[in-house]
Design a protein around this motif. Structure first.
Motif, PDB file in Angstrom:
ATOM      1  N   VAL A  50       0.771  -1.184   0.062  1.00 31.68           N
ATOM      2  CA  VAL A  50       0.094  -0.089  -0.131  1.00 31.68           C
ATOM      3  C   VAL A  50       0.720   1.303  -0.210  1.00 31.68           C
ATOM      4  N   PHE A  51       0.543   2.254  -0.956  1.00 29.72           N
ATOM      5  CA  PHE A  51       1.287   3.469  -0.824  1.00 29.72           C
ATOM      6  C   PHE A  51       0.330   4.371  -0.429  1.00 29.72           C
ATOM      7  N   THR A  52       0.527   5.102   0.580  1.00 30.21           N
ATOM      8  CA  THR A  52      -0.108   6.635   0.911  1.00 30.21           C
ATOM      9  C   THR A  52       0.892   7.709   0.684  1.00 30.21           C
ATOM     10  N   PRO A  53      -0.025   8.773   0.805  1.00 23.54           N
ATOM     11  CA  PRO A  53       0.688  10.137   0.805  1.00 23.54           C
ATOM     12  C   PRO A  53       1.623  10.040   2.143  1.00 23.54           C
ATOM     13  N   GLU A  54       1.263   9.356   3.103  1.00 22.06           N
ATOM     14  CA  GLU A  54       2.156   9.607   4.056  1.00 22.06           C
ATOM     15  C   GLU A  54       3.394   8.642   4.070  1.00 22.06           C
ATOM     16  N   ASN A  55       3.060   7.433   3.671  1.00 21.98           N
ATOM     17  CA  ASN A  55       4.158   6.240   3.830  1.00 21.98           C
ATOM     18  C   ASN A  55       5.030   6.614   2.537  1.00 21.98           C
ATOM     19  N   VAL A  56       4.672   7.288   1.514  1.00 15.85           N
ATOM     20  CA  VAL A  56       5.571   7.915   0.406  1.00 15.85           C
ATOM     21  C   VAL A  56       6.487   8.895   0.719  1.00 15.85           C
ATOM     22  N   MET A  57       6.060   9.779   1.459  1.00 18.18           N
ATOM     23  CA  MET A  57       6.780  10.820   2.187  1.00 18.18           C
ATOM     24  C   MET A  57       7.973  10.123   3.071  1.00 18.18           C
ATOM     25  N   GLU A  58       7.526   9.210   3.992  1.00 15.50           N
ATOM     26  CA  GLU A  58       8.609   8.565   4.811  1.00 15.50           C
ATOM     27  C   GLU A  58       9.437   7.853   4.069  1.00 15.50           C
ATOM     28  N   ILE A  59       9.135   7.058   2.950  1.00 15.04           N
ATOM     29  CA  ILE A  59       9.977   6.292   1.945  1.00 15.04           C
ATOM     30  C   ILE A  59      10.922   7.115   1.417  1.00 15.04           C
ATOM     31  N   GLN A  60      10.421   8.452   0.802  1.00 16.65           N
ATOM     32  CA  GLN A  60      11.434   9.280   0.097  1.00 16.65           C
ATOM     33  C   GLN A  60      12.481  10.066   1.075  1.00 16.65           C
ATOM     34  N   ARG A  61      11.994  10.154   2.433  1.00 22.10           N
ATOM     35  CA  ARG A  61      12.854  10.657   3.329  1.00 22.10           C
ATOM     36  C   ARG A  61      14.004   9.633   3.813  1.00 22.10           C
ATOM     37  N   THR A  62      13.561   8.375   3.595  1.00 24.37           N
ATOM     38  CA  THR A  62      14.674   7.283   3.856  1.00 24.37           C
ATOM     39  C   THR A  62      15.473   7.229   2.738  1.00 24.37           C
ATOM     40  N   ILE A  63      15.142   7.118   1.499  1.00 26.07           N
ATOM     41  CA  ILE A  63      15.937   7.066   0.224  1.00 26.07           C
ATOM     42  C   ILE A  63      16.797   8.515   0.198  1.00 26.07           C
ATOM     43  N   GLY A  64      16.428   9.521   0.647  1.00 22.97           N
ATOM     44  CA  GLY A  64      17.194  10.497   0.736  1.00 22.97           C
ATOM     45  C   GLY A  64      17.533  11.418  -0.294  1.00 22.97           C
ATOM     46  N   ALA A  65      16.819  11.576  -1.344  1.00 22.57           N
ATOM     47  CA  ALA A  65      16.925  12.374  -2.593  1.00 22.57           C
ATOM     48  C   ALA A  65      16.956  13.738  -2.146  1.00 22.57           C
ATOM     49  N   ASP A  66      17.643  14.588  -3.075  1.00 21.07           N
ATOM     50  CA  ASP A  66      17.593  16.015  -2.738  1.00 21.07           C
ATOM     51  C   ASP A  66      16.393  16.589  -3.033  1.00 21.07           C
ATOM     52  N   ILE A  67      15.701  16.019  -4.035  1.00 20.10           N
ATOM     53  CA  ILE A  67      14.294  16.541  -4.334  1.00 20.10           C
ATOM     54  C   ILE A  67      13.434  15.706  -4.385  1.00 20.10           C
ATOM     55  N   ILE A  68      12.267  15.567  -3.632  1.00 17.25           N
ATOM     56  CA  ILE A  68      11.269  14.429  -3.479  1.00 17.25           C
ATOM     57  C   ILE A  68       9.893  14.985  -4.008  1.00 17.25           C
ATOM     58  N   MET A  69       9.076  14.015  -4.552  1.00 15.05           N
ATOM     59  CA  MET A  69       7.873  14.521  -5.155  1.00 15.05           C
ATOM     60  C   MET A  69       6.602  14.196  -4.278  1.00 15.05           C
ATOM     61  N   ALA A  70       5.491  14.783  -4.320  1.00 17.49           N
ATOM     62  CA  ALA A  70       4.295  14.439  -4.090  1.00 17.49           C
ATOM     63  C   ALA A  70       3.720  13.280  -4.511  1.00 17.49           C
ATOM     64  N   PHE A  71       2.774  12.562  -3.738  1.00 22.21           N
ATOM     65  CA  PHE A  71       2.291  11.401  -4.300  1.00 22.21           C
ATOM     66  C   PHE A  71       1.009  11.893  -4.900  1.00 22.21           C
ATOM     67  N   ASP A  72       0.757  11.306  -6.168  1.00 25.69           N
ATOM     68  CA  ASP A  72      -0.226  11.701  -7.038  1.00 25.69           C
ATOM     69  C   ASP A  72      -0.764  10.591  -7.845  1.00 25.69           C
ATOM     70  N   GLU A  73      -1.956  10.635  -8.310  1.00 29.91           N
ATOM     71  CA  GLU A  73      -2.456   9.832  -9.400  1.00 29.91           C
ATOM     72  C   GLU A  73      -2.029  10.387 -10.846  1.00 29.91           C
ATOM     73  N   CYS A  74      -1.596   9.446 -11.750  1.00 31.48           N
ATOM     74  CA  CYS A  74      -1.260   9.757 -13.098  1.00 31.48           C
ATOM     75  C   CYS A  74      -2.324   9.223 -13.661  1.00 31.48           C
ATOM     76  N   THR A  75      -3.293   9.936 -14.487  1.00 31.18           N
ATOM     77  CA  THR A  75      -4.271   9.377 -15.250  1.00 31.18           C
ATOM     78  C   THR A  75      -3.878   8.963 -16.562  1.00 31.18           C
TER      79      THR A  75
END
Length: 376
Positions: free
Chosen positions: A124-149
């Protein structure tokens, strides 16, 4: 992150700028090679740095979450240290990868439940855990969780999806405030404009994203099958609304011609798998057009791969030799083609930057578009 505009083309909306982060300077416009699973496929980090020389590369949150998994990345000290890359990294949110798993995912307000393409396990991906995952990956620029239509997309579905993406953005922002940095450098957050190919939705979404006050903004949901003219129309609408003093990132685009046309509309950052994927299939991009190196016409052509190329492979090897490597399915052929294509993409955006600063970008761009449309 700090963004500085240095020049704007007089005959278009093209901009040349600088992005400063804790991992160094990014000269814009820029193309970001895609490093899906902590590697730009087929390229050593030393070759990537010394020959292709990008200021920033991209990592995929979805793929890194599944392999090597976030606990490995955290133990390593983040993606930079794990892959020995001391320059900038941007991570996407996983939204596009989830979109591509249409047969194996379910989207709800809470988030997205999906099955791994590797072993079928459920996640499961949620806006919250995707932010935590990207914190852990540690990229300089991180993206919001969105739906790509997808394209084509029903108007009502695109509208519902856009509003959900906006609600997810608010959840991303709220959770980021509660989620501390894991490493000794800053991270910058980009929200994403959606709205499919509907102008009124794109206007509404761009205004919403602009009002979020982020340090940079992204445009998603394009390059998913729509005609190029629709892509350009939507990019133009959005760029006219997003703040001029912040970088604009068009996600997943595209061909060399797509990149130049979108630079002319005011886009600063790009990524795409095309240069690496097409390279592995024998397609080379050059300033004079595309080459299918598998064609028999190159069998006795002992001229360099690309006399105008910027990487060592362009002059160290001949077209005939590269064709031979593809014919015998030698891995080295795919590596040579990949290095060439990535080198060409970086040359293209840096040449565009030079012409923006010089004030003749529009004239140069129009000439390059005609040249690159050739099949050699």
């Amino acid at each position: 992150m700090i963004f500085k505009r240095l020049a704007t083309d007089a005959q278009s909306k093209a901009r040349a700028g600088l992005i400063e982060t804790d991992h160094g300077t990014i000269e814009t416009p820029i193309f970001m090679p895609v490093g899906t699973v902590a590697s730009v496929k087929g390229v050593h980090q030393r070759e990537l740095k010394d020959d292709i020389n990008p200021d920033i590369i991209l990592g995929n949150t979805y793929h890194l979450y599944l392999r090597p998994e976030t606990q490995v990345l955290e133990a390593a000290g983040g993606l930079h240290k794990f892959m020995n890359w001391d320059r900038n990294i941007l991570t996407d949110s996983g939204g596009y990868q989830v979109y591509s798993l249409s047969a194996n995912r379910k989207i709800k307000e809470e988030g997205v439940k999906f099955k791994s393409h590797i072993d079928g396990s459920t996640h499961v991906f949620t806006p919250e855990n995707v932010m935590e995952i990207q914190r852990t990956i540690g990229a300089d620029i991180i993206m919001a969780f969105d739906e790509c239509t997808p394209y084509p997309c029903d108007y009502n579905y695109a509208k519902r999806s856009m509003h959900m993406t906006h609600r997810w953005l608010e959840r991303c922002l709220a959770h980021l405030k509660k989620t501390p940095l894991k490493y000794d450098y800053d991270q910058t957050f980009f929200p994403i404009v959606q709205g499919s190919t509907y102008k009124d939705l794109r206007v509404q979404s761009a205004e919403y994203i602009a009002n979020a006050g982020a340090k940079g903004n992204a445009i998603g949901g394009l390059s998913v099958g729509e005609p190029a003219e629709e892509m350009y129309a939507m990019a133009e609408v959005v760029c006219d609304i997003l703040p001029e003093d912040k970088p604009r990132y068009l996600m997943g685009v595209g061909t060399p011609i797509n990149i130049l046309e979108n630079i002319a509309l005011g886009v600063d950052m790009f990524d795409c798998v095309m240069p690496t994927r097409n390279a592995r299939n024998g397609m080379l991009f050059t300033a004079n057009g595309t080459i299918n190196i598998k064609n028999k016409k190159w069998e006795f052509d002992f001229s360099p791969v690309d006399e105008m190329g910027i990487t060592y492979v362009d002059t160290d090897y001949s077209k005939a030799y590269l064709r031979h490597l593809f014919k015998v399915n030698e891995l080295l052929g795919k590596q040579i083609a990949t290095i060439h294509n990535l080198g060409f993409y970086l040359w293209l955006v840096r040449e565009a930057r030079k012409h923006i600063i010089a004030g003749d970008f529009r004239e140069w761009k129009d000439k390059m578009v005609i040249q690159m449309d050739n099949r050699l």
